[in-house]
Write an enzyme that holds these catalytic residues in place. Structure first.
Site, PDB file in Angstrom:
ATOM      1  N   ASP A 130       0.836  -1.004   0.178  1.00  0.00           N
ATOM      2  CA  ASP A 130      -0.112   0.192   0.286  1.00  0.00           C
ATOM      3  C   ASP A 130       0.981   1.070   0.009  1.00  0.00           C
ATOM      4  OD1 ASP A 130      -2.677   1.508   0.077  1.00  0.00           O
ATOM      5  OD2 ASP A 130      -2.531   1.439   2.389  1.00  0.00           O
ATOM      6  N   GLU A 137      -0.999  -1.447  -4.238  1.00  0.00           N
ATOM      7  CA  GLU A 137      -2.553  -0.816  -4.677  1.00  0.00           C
ATOM      8  C   GLU A 137      -2.910   0.672  -6.176  1.00  0.00           C
ATOM      9  OE1 GLU A 137      -5.049   0.998  -2.072  1.00  0.00           O
ATOM     10  OE2 GLU A 137      -5.224   2.219  -2.732  1.00  0.00           O
ATOM     11  N   ASP A 158      -2.305   0.467   7.284  1.00  0.00           N
ATOM     12  CA  ASP A 158      -1.941   1.061   5.924  1.00  0.00           C
ATOM     13  C   ASP A 158      -1.322  -0.797   5.454  1.00  0.00           C
ATOM     14  OD1 ASP A 158      -0.963   3.870   5.262  1.00  0.00           O
ATOM     15  OD2 ASP A 158      -1.164   3.182   7.320  1.00  0.00           O
TER      16      ASP A 158
END
Lengths: 185, 185
Positions: free
Chosen positions: A10, A71, A144
């Site tokens: 992420d 992501e 996260d």
């Protein structure tokens, strides 16, 4: 299909979530690693990216994932940090290629739909489902880190249809089957 | 101040402009290297970034710049390519740090103002001025290559005030002095 080890990232400059999971053909999953790489907000941008890169490299070298999931970042997202996030994602993708790995990006909605069955799920729902799938005693934090694990699970889950299941499901298989059903509604 | 060797990078996935200039304390400048690294639009994003990185690394290793200047990317710019541009800029900044170099970003307006005296100058004006400063026989092409050279010159030019000039100016000094006067209007 054999067990797949997925590194989920992420991307972020202040906090970059990193998660590694092993996902078996029956879709049961094991936590391998979870963490967050941070960089100082007052450091120069090039040093911040180097810190993030060092953290990702350490995980690549220690855990040898088969594939990397990152992501996907959109220009429409939070304007003040989106460029730094995109730069960190570029670094993550570069490191995958430099380790000879394929990488794939997934949107936040794809990840949420894959994990919770609902593309607009909130962070708490994602954390809860990730904890259930990986049989964790506590919710993975910060968000996260949970997002990185969710990305990795999403990637493995999207690689193909579930095999025909025989006999009673394990709790992990049930969690996957539930998530899959919900996502297809 | 001694002669500064600046690597300028105009980040991009399809075309990444790379320029190296030596700028003397009297602001005269010499072209050291100019080129464009391209990556195939149908290649996976992680491979594209690795191609761009390899091109930048080759220049870092061959020309040993003192500092790296990278064009600053804004979310408001062309939506369809801005994320790839930001990812490439992240890679450029990372490589600077990994070679022990400081990096700095400059906005397109800052570069145009520094080089042509006009923040809204068009690409042709930038190319023309870069060619004049570097005493090139032809305009540097493509525009990405000219932008990279302009970034490098801008970076050197912004590092401090010009020394007091004595005696007649060389043509390069005149070009600098003109650009500086125009930019300060």
């Amino acid at each position: 299909m054999s067990t797949l080890r997925v590194l989920g990232i992420d991307p972020g400059l202040t906090r970059c979530g990193i998660g590694v999971v092993d996902v078996a053909p029956d879709r049961s999953a094991e936590l391998v690693h979870v963490g967050v790489v941070r960089s100082a907000t007052d450091a120069p941008i090039e040093r911040r990216l180097a810190t993030i890169a060092a953290g990702i490299r350490a995980v690549l070298q220690e855990h040898h994932p088969d594939v990397v999931a990152v992501e996907r970042v959109f220009a429409q997202q939070n304007r003040s940090t989106v460029m730094g996030t995109a730069q960190a994602s570029g670094v993550a993708l570069l490191l995958a290629a430099e380790h000879g790995l394929a990488a794939q990006t997934h949107t936040p909605s794809e990840v949420k739909a894959a994990i919770t069955g609902y593309g607009n799920a909130d962070k708490r729902q994602v954390q809860t489902m990730v904890a259930r799938i990986l049989r964790l005693d506590a919710l993975p934090k910060p968000a996260d880190a949970a997002d990185a694990l969710a990305l990795a699970l999403c990637h493995a889950w999207r690689r193909g249809p579930a095999p025909v299941e025989k006999g009673p499901l394990t709790p992990a298989q049930r969690a996957w089957a539930d998530a899959e059903r919900l996502a297809r509604r």
